[in-house]
Motif scaffolding. Structure first.
Motif, PDB file in Angstrom:
ATOM      1  N   MET A 111      -0.663  -2.788   0.702  1.00 26.15           N
ATOM      2  CA  MET A 111      -0.130  -1.462   1.050  1.00 26.15           C
ATOM      3  C   MET A 111       1.328  -1.528   1.457  1.00 26.15           C
ATOM      4  O   MET A 111       1.819  -0.652   2.130  1.00 26.15           O
ATOM      5  N   GLY A 112       1.970  -2.619   1.093  1.00 25.19           N
ATOM      6  CA  GLY A 112       3.393  -2.694   1.359  1.00 25.19           C
ATOM      7  C   GLY A 112       3.755  -3.126   2.764  1.00 25.19           C
ATOM      8  O   GLY A 112       4.905  -3.067   3.139  1.00 25.19           O
ATOM      9  N   ASP A 113       2.788  -3.536   3.565  1.00 27.07           N
ATOM     10  CA  ASP A 113       3.109  -3.993   4.911  1.00 27.07           C
ATOM     11  C   ASP A 113       2.880  -5.497   5.005  1.00 27.07           C
ATOM     12  O   ASP A 113       2.078  -6.067   4.301  1.00 27.07           O
ATOM     13  N   THR A 114       3.627  -6.125   5.883  1.00 25.74           N
ATOM     14  CA  THR A 114       3.495  -7.575   6.036  1.00 25.74           C
ATOM     15  C   THR A 114       3.345  -7.928   7.509  1.00 25.74           C
ATOM     16  O   THR A 114       4.024  -7.368   8.369  1.00 25.74           O
ATOM     17  N   LEU A 115       2.410  -8.804   7.780  1.00 25.31           N
ATOM     18  CA  LEU A 115       2.288  -9.298   9.146  1.00 25.31           C
ATOM     19  C   LEU A 115       3.086 -10.597   9.227  1.00 25.31           C
ATOM     20  O   LEU A 115       2.781 -11.571   8.546  1.00 25.31           O
ATOM     21  N   LEU A 116       4.146 -10.592  10.046  1.00 27.14           N
ATOM     22  CA  LEU A 116       4.986 -11.783  10.176  1.00 27.14           C
ATOM     23  C   LEU A 116       4.426 -12.709  11.257  1.00 27.14           C
ATOM     24  O   LEU A 116       3.691 -12.273  12.136  1.00 27.14           O
ATOM     25  N   GLN A 117       4.788 -13.967  11.154  1.00 21.04           N
ATOM     26  CA  GLN A 117       4.356 -14.986  12.122  1.00 21.04           C
ATOM     27  C   GLN A 117       2.847 -15.132  12.183  1.00 21.04           C
ATOM     28  O   GLN A 117       2.266 -15.278  13.248  1.00 21.04           O
ATOM     29  N   LYS A 118       2.229 -15.111  11.000  1.00 23.80           N
ATOM     30  CA  LYS A 118       0.792 -15.353  10.956  1.00 23.80           C
ATOM     31  C   LYS A 118       0.521 -16.793  11.368  1.00 23.80           C
ATOM     32  O   LYS A 118      -0.506 -17.097  11.954  1.00 23.80           O
ATOM     33  N   ARG A 119       1.414 -17.678  10.976  1.00 17.84           N
ATOM     34  CA  ARG A 119       1.290 -19.091  11.346  1.00 17.84           C
ATOM     35  C   ARG A 119       2.614 -19.572  11.915  1.00 17.84           C
ATOM     36  O   ARG A 119       3.657 -18.980  11.645  1.00 17.84           O
ATOM     37  N   PHE A 120       2.556 -20.624  12.688  1.00 16.47           N
ATOM     38  CA  PHE A 120       3.817 -21.153  13.215  1.00 16.47           C
ATOM     39  C   PHE A 120       3.722 -22.673  13.311  1.00 16.47           C
ATOM     40  O   PHE A 120       2.626 -23.251  13.265  1.00 16.47           O
ATOM     41  N   VAL A 121       4.846 -23.326  13.410  1.00 17.75           N
ATOM     42  CA  VAL A 121       4.856 -24.789  13.530  1.00 17.75           C
ATOM     43  C   VAL A 121       4.665 -25.141  15.002  1.00 17.75           C
ATOM     44  O   VAL A 121       5.421 -24.703  15.864  1.00 17.75           O
ATOM     45  N   ASN A 122       3.644 -25.915  15.286  1.00 18.46           N
ATOM     46  CA  ASN A 122       3.247 -26.206  16.658  1.00 18.46           C
ATOM     47  C   ASN A 122       4.325 -26.980  17.414  1.00 18.46           C
ATOM     48  O   ASN A 122       4.844 -26.532  18.424  1.00 18.46           O
ATOM     49  N   ASN A 123       4.658 -28.150  16.901  1.00 13.96           N
ATOM     50  CA  ASN A 123       5.831 -28.830  17.467  1.00 13.96           C
ATOM     51  C   ASN A 123       6.590 -29.456  16.324  1.00 13.96           C
ATOM     52  O   ASN A 123       6.045 -29.638  15.235  1.00 13.96           O
ATOM     53  N   ILE A 178       1.885  -0.414  -4.043  1.00 13.69           N
ATOM     54  CA  ILE A 178       1.358  -0.119  -5.374  1.00 13.69           C
ATOM     55  C   ILE A 178       0.792   1.302  -5.395  1.00 13.69           C
ATOM     56  O   ILE A 178       0.998   2.056  -6.329  1.00 13.69           O
ATOM     57  N   ILE A 179       0.065   1.684  -4.374  1.00 18.86           N
ATOM     58  CA  ILE A 179      -0.351   3.083  -4.240  1.00 18.86           C
ATOM     59  C   ILE A 179       0.115   3.592  -2.871  1.00 18.86           C
ATOM     60  O   ILE A 179       0.319   2.806  -1.956  1.00 18.86           O
ATOM     61  N   THR A 180       0.255   4.883  -2.773  1.00 18.98           N
ATOM     62  CA  THR A 180       0.748   5.446  -1.519  1.00 18.98           C
ATOM     63  C   THR A 180      -0.363   5.451  -0.468  1.00 18.98           C
ATOM     64  O   THR A 180      -1.543   5.393  -0.795  1.00 18.98           O
ATOM     65  N   ARG A 181       0.057   5.499   0.788  1.00 20.73           N
ATOM     66  CA  ARG A 181      -0.906   5.591   1.882  1.00 20.73           C
ATOM     67  C   ARG A 181      -1.821   6.810   1.718  1.00 20.73           C
ATOM     68  O   ARG A 181      -3.019   6.740   1.956  1.00 20.73           O
ATOM     69  N   GLU A 182      -1.209   7.945   1.310  1.00 18.42           N
ATOM     70  CA  GLU A 182      -1.970   9.188   1.165  1.00 18.42           C
ATOM     71  C   GLU A 182      -3.056   9.034   0.105  1.00 18.42           C
ATOM     72  O   GLU A 182      -4.197   9.410   0.302  1.00 18.42           O
ATOM     73  N   LEU A 183      -2.656   8.459  -1.041  1.00 15.37           N
ATOM     74  CA  LEU A 183      -3.609   8.273  -2.137  1.00 15.37           C
ATOM     75  C   LEU A 183      -4.748   7.367  -1.675  1.00 15.37           C
ATOM     76  O   LEU A 183      -5.921   7.647  -1.909  1.00 15.37           O
ATOM     77  N   ALA A 223      -5.874   6.910   1.319  1.00 15.10           N
ATOM     78  CA  ALA A 223      -6.728   7.645   2.254  1.00 15.10           C
ATOM     79  C   ALA A 223      -7.629   8.627   1.506  1.00 15.10           C
ATOM     80  O   ALA A 223      -8.816   8.752   1.807  1.00 15.10           O
ATOM     81  N   ASN A 224      -7.046   9.307   0.491  1.00 13.15           N
ATOM     82  CA  ASN A 224      -7.834  10.268  -0.299  1.00 13.15           C
ATOM     83  C   ASN A 224      -8.988   9.591  -1.026  1.00 13.15           C
ATOM     84  O   ASN A 224     -10.096  10.100  -1.064  1.00 13.15           O
ATOM     85  N   VAL A 225      -8.677   8.445  -1.618  1.00  7.28           N
ATOM     86  CA  VAL A 225      -9.702   7.720  -2.374  1.00  7.28           C
ATOM     87  C   VAL A 225     -10.820   7.280  -1.439  1.00  7.28           C
ATOM     88  O   VAL A 225     -12.001   7.425  -1.756  1.00  7.28           O
ATOM     89  N   GLN A 226     -10.451   6.790  -0.263  1.00  2.00           N
ATOM     90  CA  GLN A 226     -11.466   6.368   0.705  1.00  2.00           C
ATOM     91  C   GLN A 226     -12.367   7.539   1.088  1.00  2.00           C
ATOM     92  O   GLN A 226     -13.579   7.388   1.204  1.00  2.00           O
TER      93      GLN A 226
END
Ligand SMILES: [Zn+2]
Length: 165
Positions: free
Chosen positions: A1-13, A38-43, A45-48
C-alpha cells in the motif's frame, strides 16, 4: 500500500554485525507513501467492504444443498441417491449405479416429483426415503415407517387439453 516500516531490523553491535529483529529496542518509523501504491487506500477499503458483504449475503447457488440431499437411500446397496438432470427433469439415482454401473447396483432412478410429493407431506418428521428395489419406497419418519408404491408417467402435452395430475 505504499507504506514502509523503517528499522524493522538493526545491527546489534558493530563487532559481530548480526541483524536482529527490532522488538522495540529501537524506535520504528512508519513512513506513509514511501513508494507508489498499486491501488489506492480508498479502493482497497471499498474492496474489503464488498468482500465482507458478499460473504454474508450471497452464497453461490451451486453449494446449496437440496432438501432431499442425504435423505434418499438405496435399499439395495445402501448408498445415498444423487440428483441428476435428464432431458430437463430432475431424477435421483443411486450413487453406485451412476458411478460404477448397473452391474454393481441395478436400482431404479426416481423422478424428483415423486420424492418431493413425499417430502412436502412428511418433511416435519422425515428421516429417510429408502428406494426399495421392487418399485416401492420406504418412508421413514421419526416414529414410524411405511412403504409406498410409486409409478411415474411423464406428462404428455395434448393439443388444447390440460393434463391432469
Ligand atoms: Zn444402489
Amino acid at each position: 500500500m505504499g507504506d514502509t516500516l523503517l528499522q524493522k531490523r538493526f545491527v546489534n553491535n558493530h563487532l559481530d554485525k548480526k541483524l536482529i529483529t527490532n522488538q522495540g529496542e529501537l524506535p520504528q518509523y512508519y513512513v506513509r507513501n514511501s513508494h507508489p501504491a498499486i491501488i489506492t487506500r480508498e479502493l482497497f477499503a471499498n474492496v474489503q467492504e464488498m468482500l465482507k458483504k458478499n460473504r454474508s449475503t450471497s452464497i453461490p447457488k451451486s453449494t446449496e444443498k437440496h432438501v432431499l440431499y442425504d435423505k434418499v437411500v438405496c435399499g439395495l446397496c445402501h448408498k445415498h441417491y444423487i440428483r441428476k438432470k435428464l432431458r430437463g427433469k430432475y431424477f435421483w439415482q443411486c450413487h453406485t449405479y451412476f458411478y460404477e454401473g448397473k452391474d454393481k447396483c441395478p436400482n431404479k432412478k426416481v423422478p424428483e416429483e415423486v420424492l418431493m410429493k413425499i417430502y412436502k407431506k412428511e418433511h416435519k418428521a422425515l428421516q429417510e426415503i429408502i428406494v426399495l428395489g421392487d418399485g416401492r419406497l420406504q418412508v421413514r419418519l421419526d416414529h414410524k415407517a411405511y412403504n409406498k408404491k410409486w409409478s411415474y408417467r411423464p406428462e404428455k402435452k395434448k393439443n388444447g387439453t390440460k393434463t391432469s395430475n
